[in-house]
Design a protein around this motif. Structure first.
Motif, PDB file in Angstrom:
ATOM      1  N   LEU A 161      -8.582  12.586   3.380  1.00 51.08           N
ATOM      2  CA  LEU A 161      -7.419  13.443   3.605  1.00 51.08           C
ATOM      3  C   LEU A 161      -7.636  14.757   2.865  1.00 51.08           C
ATOM      4  CD1 LEU A 161      -4.498  13.827   4.657  1.00 51.08           C
ATOM      5  CD2 LEU A 161      -3.710  12.825   2.504  1.00 51.08           C
ATOM      6  N   TYR A 162      -7.620  15.850   3.631  1.00 52.80           N
ATOM      7  CA  TYR A 162      -7.771  17.178   3.041  1.00 52.80           C
ATOM      8  C   TYR A 162      -6.372  17.787   2.902  1.00 52.80           C
ATOM      9  CZ  TYR A 162     -12.301  16.072   5.104  1.00 52.80           C
ATOM     10  OH  TYR A 162     -13.458  15.432   5.483  1.00 52.80           O
ATOM     11  N   GLY A 163      -5.766  17.586   1.747  1.00 57.23           N
ATOM     12  CA  GLY A 163      -4.410  18.051   1.519  1.00 57.23           C
ATOM     13  C   GLY A 163      -4.313  18.847   0.241  1.00 57.23           C
ATOM     14  N   SER A 164      -3.233  18.642  -0.527  1.00 59.92           N
ATOM     15  CA  SER A 164      -3.086  19.342  -1.803  1.00 59.92           C
ATOM     16  C   SER A 164      -4.229  18.971  -2.744  1.00 59.92           C
ATOM     17  CB  SER A 164      -1.732  19.001  -2.446  1.00 59.92           C
ATOM     18  OG  SER A 164      -1.576  17.590  -2.565  1.00 59.92           O
ATOM     19  N   SER A 165      -4.757  17.758  -2.565  1.00 58.25           N
ATOM     20  CA  SER A 165      -6.025  17.359  -3.156  1.00 58.25           C
ATOM     21  C   SER A 165      -6.806  16.667  -2.054  1.00 58.25           C
ATOM     22  CB  SER A 165      -5.824  16.420  -4.355  1.00 58.25           C
ATOM     23  OG  SER A 165      -5.161  15.239  -3.938  1.00 58.25           O
ATOM     24  N   THR A 166      -8.089  16.452  -2.268  1.00 59.08           N
ATOM     25  CA  THR A 166      -8.904  15.755  -1.277  1.00 59.08           C
ATOM     26  C   THR A 166      -9.064  14.307  -1.719  1.00 59.08           C
ATOM     27  OG1 THR A 166     -10.098  17.770  -0.679  1.00 59.08           O
ATOM     28  CG2 THR A 166     -11.136  15.672  -0.118  1.00 59.08           C
ATOM     29  N   MET A 167      -8.633  13.390  -0.860  1.00 56.13           N
ATOM     30  CA  MET A 167      -8.702  11.968  -1.185  1.00 56.13           C
ATOM     31  C   MET A 167      -9.542  11.217  -0.167  1.00 56.13           C
ATOM     32  SD  MET A 167      -5.094  10.433  -2.567  1.00 56.13           S
ATOM     33  CE  MET A 167      -5.889   8.826  -2.716  1.00 56.13           C
ATOM     34  N   LEU A 168     -10.331  10.282  -0.651  1.00 54.59           N
ATOM     35  CA  LEU A 168     -11.048   9.353   0.213  1.00 54.59           C
ATOM     36  C   LEU A 168     -10.481   7.966  -0.053  1.00 54.59           C
ATOM     37  CD1 LEU A 168     -14.824   9.224   1.017  1.00 54.59           C
ATOM     38  CD2 LEU A 168     -13.557   7.116   0.564  1.00 54.59           C
ATOM     39  N   VAL A 169      -9.985   7.330   0.998  1.00 53.32           N
ATOM     40  CA  VAL A 169      -9.404   5.988   0.908  1.00 53.32           C
ATOM     41  C   VAL A 169     -10.260   5.065   1.763  1.00 53.32           C
ATOM     42  CG1 VAL A 169      -7.366   4.579   1.341  1.00 53.32           C
ATOM     43  CG2 VAL A 169      -7.100   6.947   0.563  1.00 53.32           C
ATOM     44  N   TYR A 170     -10.703   3.944   1.192  1.00 48.80           N
ATOM     45  CA  TYR A 170     -11.563   3.054   1.977  1.00 48.80           C
ATOM     46  C   TYR A 170     -11.350   1.605   1.574  1.00 48.80           C
ATOM     47  CZ  TYR A 170     -15.227   1.257  -1.180  1.00 48.80           C
ATOM     48  OH  TYR A 170     -15.921   0.543  -2.133  1.00 48.80           O
ATOM     49  N   SER A 171     -11.814   0.717   2.452  1.00 48.99           N
ATOM     50  CA  SER A 171     -11.853  -0.704   2.161  1.00 48.99           C
ATOM     51  C   SER A 171     -13.150  -1.278   2.706  1.00 48.99           C
ATOM     52  CB  SER A 171     -10.665  -1.433   2.798  1.00 48.99           C
ATOM     53  OG  SER A 171     -10.795  -2.844   2.601  1.00 48.99           O
ATOM     54  N   ALA A 172     -13.760  -2.139   1.916  1.00 48.81           N
ATOM     55  CA  ALA A 172     -14.928  -2.899   2.368  1.00 48.81           C
ATOM     56  C   ALA A 172     -14.558  -4.371   2.467  1.00 48.81           C
ATOM     57  CB  ALA A 172     -16.106  -2.687   1.429  1.00 48.81           C
ATOM     58  N   GLY A 173     -13.282  -4.651   2.744  1.00 46.88           N
ATOM     59  CA  GLY A 173     -12.828  -6.017   2.902  1.00 46.88           C
ATOM     60  C   GLY A 173     -12.347  -6.671   1.619  1.00 46.88           C
ATOM     61  N   ASN A 174     -12.198  -5.881   0.578  1.00 46.81           N
ATOM     62  CA  ASN A 174     -11.733  -6.403  -0.703  1.00 46.81           C
ATOM     63  C   ASN A 174     -10.646  -5.495  -1.271  1.00 46.81           C
ATOM     64  OD1 ASN A 174     -11.703  -8.125  -2.991  1.00 46.81           O
ATOM     65  ND2 ASN A 174     -13.127  -6.798  -4.087  1.00 46.81           N
ATOM     66  N   ALA A 279      -5.868   0.277  11.179  1.00 47.14           N
ATOM     67  CA  ALA A 279      -5.414  -1.112  11.196  1.00 47.14           C
ATOM     68  C   ALA A 279      -6.123  -1.936  10.124  1.00 47.14           C
ATOM     69  CB  ALA A 279      -5.656  -1.716  12.575  1.00 47.14           C
ATOM     70  N   PHE A 280      -7.411  -1.701   9.934  1.00 47.88           N
ATOM     71  CA  PHE A 280      -8.179  -2.411   8.915  1.00 47.88           C
ATOM     72  C   PHE A 280      -7.610  -2.138   7.529  1.00 47.88           C
ATOM     73  CE2 PHE A 280     -11.946  -2.949   6.139  1.00 47.88           C
ATOM     74  CZ  PHE A 280     -12.368  -4.204   6.532  1.00 47.88           C
ATOM     75  N   LEU A 281      -7.329  -0.868   7.238  1.00 44.85           N
ATOM     76  CA  LEU A 281      -6.756  -0.498   5.946  1.00 44.85           C
ATOM     77  C   LEU A 281      -5.361  -1.080   5.772  1.00 44.85           C
ATOM     78  CD1 LEU A 281      -7.878   3.236   5.843  1.00 44.85           C
ATOM     79  CD2 LEU A 281      -8.774   1.391   4.431  1.00 44.85           C
ATOM     80  N   ALA A 282      -4.560  -1.011   6.827  1.00 47.23           N
ATOM     81  CA  ALA A 282      -3.187  -1.517   6.739  1.00 47.23           C
ATOM     82  C   ALA A 282      -3.177  -3.002   6.398  1.00 47.23           C
ATOM     83  CB  ALA A 282      -2.450  -1.267   8.056  1.00 47.23           C
ATOM     84  N   GLU A 283      -3.997  -3.773   7.082  1.00 52.33           N
ATOM     85  CA  GLU A 283      -4.012  -5.213   6.817  1.00 52.33           C
ATOM     86  C   GLU A 283      -4.548  -5.520   5.429  1.00 52.33           C
ATOM     87  OE1 GLU A 283      -5.595  -7.789   9.748  1.00 52.33           O
ATOM     88  OE2 GLU A 283      -4.327  -7.012  11.363  1.00 52.33           O
ATOM     89  N   GLN A 284      -5.548  -4.777   4.990  1.00 55.76           N
ATOM     90  CA  GLN A 284      -6.085  -4.987   3.649  1.00 55.76           C
ATOM     91  C   GLN A 284      -5.055  -4.656   2.577  1.00 55.76           C
ATOM     92  OE1 GLN A 284      -9.164  -6.040   2.266  1.00 55.76           O
ATOM     93  NE2 GLN A 284      -9.416  -6.937   4.296  1.00 55.76           N
ATOM     94  N   ALA A 285      -4.089  -3.787   2.914  1.00 47.65           N
ATOM     95  CA  ALA A 285      -3.056  -3.386   1.953  1.00 47.65           C
ATOM     96  C   ALA A 285      -1.767  -4.194   2.102  1.00 47.65           C
ATOM     97  CB  ALA A 285      -2.753  -1.896   2.100  1.00 47.65           C
ATOM     98  N   GLY A 286      -1.763  -5.204   2.977  1.00 47.60           N
ATOM     99  CA  GLY A 286      -0.588  -6.043   3.131  1.00 47.60           C
ATOM    100  C   GLY A 286       0.328  -5.668   4.272  1.00 47.60           C
TER     101      GLY A 286
END
Length: 333
Positions: A161-174, A279-286
């Motif tokens: 996300l390139y916003g007020s700061s740059t964030m990288l959000v990821y999941s490798a299944g954990n 969808a992968f991120l959403a499910e990993q986050a509950g």
């Protein structure tokens, strides 16, 4: 302080015999993200604002930053021998990389710049990516088989996300983890560890200008949210950059909807490039993600640029929506 590279290496320790290929692959994504964010931050001072003058395979007018982001990701990832296939939303066909190498174990699918039309008005945009294993026993020269796998088979997925700061959000299944780019050291640093989507939020997000074209159940559901049927009235928040809208939903809870319409009965979001990573991120986050009828990650892709509706969000909102789909009746928390 934990950097993204350190975190990826720690994740690899969960897999006996890990070769370091995944870490090297992720370094290509982070390098591209840094290059893209540098141009996004300077977009108003360079010649990278506005339209490029061509349309992509989706029939959409390309922005100059679309083209730049696509080229940068392709260049940064093409040097990773572990990648056999690259597929971009901007390109008609997948690109064959090191597909004949025995070390080529991954396909990477990406949308180089989601929401790029918002760049001209200084609104947040993003990059999405999905990583898949080469399917066992498949022909080296059949890139569609590498890519057209259900989202449940993703090795990892995420967004920048390139916003007020740059964030990288990821999941490798954990679990889901967020990293903020620290410009003083040039590294993504862990800032949001083990993100969990709240059980319920206060916001719903969709383009209400198209509401007259939505199926009736979507209109009824939004009315119920506004009327406080889930214990409190909801407020509407819609940015128009899917990454930004989902990022808020991930952190604050609520629901993001991209319904089918009369003009786009199959939806507008791309299954492989956008819906599957989210969808992968959403499910990993509950949370939960469906296409209006079924779990997004269970969909068997029929085409590289296949489109889909998307409904994704917190447990309370999603349970209420699925109940309305089944019964057509009003719902309460």
């Amino acid at each position: 302080m934990t950097t993204l590279q350190q975190h990826v290496l720690q994740e690899q320790h969960r897999f006996p015999g890990a070769s370091g290929q995944f870490s090297w692959l992720m370094s290509g994504i982070t390098l591209a993200a840094k290059m893209i964010q540098a141009q996004v931050r300077r977009a108003g001072l360079t010649d990278l604002l506005g339209e490029h003058g061509e349309t992509n395979v989706q029939g959409e007018v390309q922005q100059k930053l679309d083209v730049y982001a696509n080229e940068v990701l392709g260049e940064c990832l093409s040097h990773r021998e572990s990648i056999g296939i690259l597929a971009s939303e901007e390109n008609e066909k997948p690109a064959l990389m090191h597909h004949e190498s025995p070390n080529a174990n991954y396909a990477v699918i990406f949308d180089p710049l989601d929401g790029s039309s918002n760049i001209d008005v200084n609104v947040s945009v993003g990059t999405t990516f999905s990583i898949l294993h080469r399917p066992h026993g498949e022909d080296w020269n059949n890139p569609e088989k590498w890519i057209q796998q259900p989202g449940s088979r993703q090795v990892a997925a995420g967004y920048v996300l390139y916003g007020s700061s740059t964030m990288l959000v990821y999941s490798a299944g954990n679990g889901v983890h967020g990293f903020t780019l620290d410009p003083t050291i040039g590294a993504f640093v862990l800032s949001h560890e083990s993100i969990r989507m709240p059980e319920q939020g206060k916001y719903y997000s969709l383009n209400e200008a198209n509401s007259e074209q939505f199926p009736e159940v979507y209109r009824q559901y939004i009315d119920h949210l506004r009327q406080g049927q889930l214990n409190h009235p909801y407020s509407s928040r819609y940015i128009g950059s899917m990454v930004a809208d989902f990022h808020r939903t991930l952190l604050k809870g609520g629901i993001f909807l991209y319904p089918p319409t009369e003009s786009h009965p199959d939806g507008k979001l791309r299954l492989l490039y956008e819906a599957n990573p989210v969808a992968f991120l959403a499910e990993q986050a509950g949370g939960t993600a469906i296409d209006g009828e079924r779990r997004v990650l269970d969909i068997e892709p029929e085409g590289i640029h296949q489109r889909t509706p998307l409904v994704v969000g917190s447990r309370v909102e999603m349970d209420a929506f699925t109940e309305m789909l089944k019964t057509g009746n009003s719902v309460t928390a």
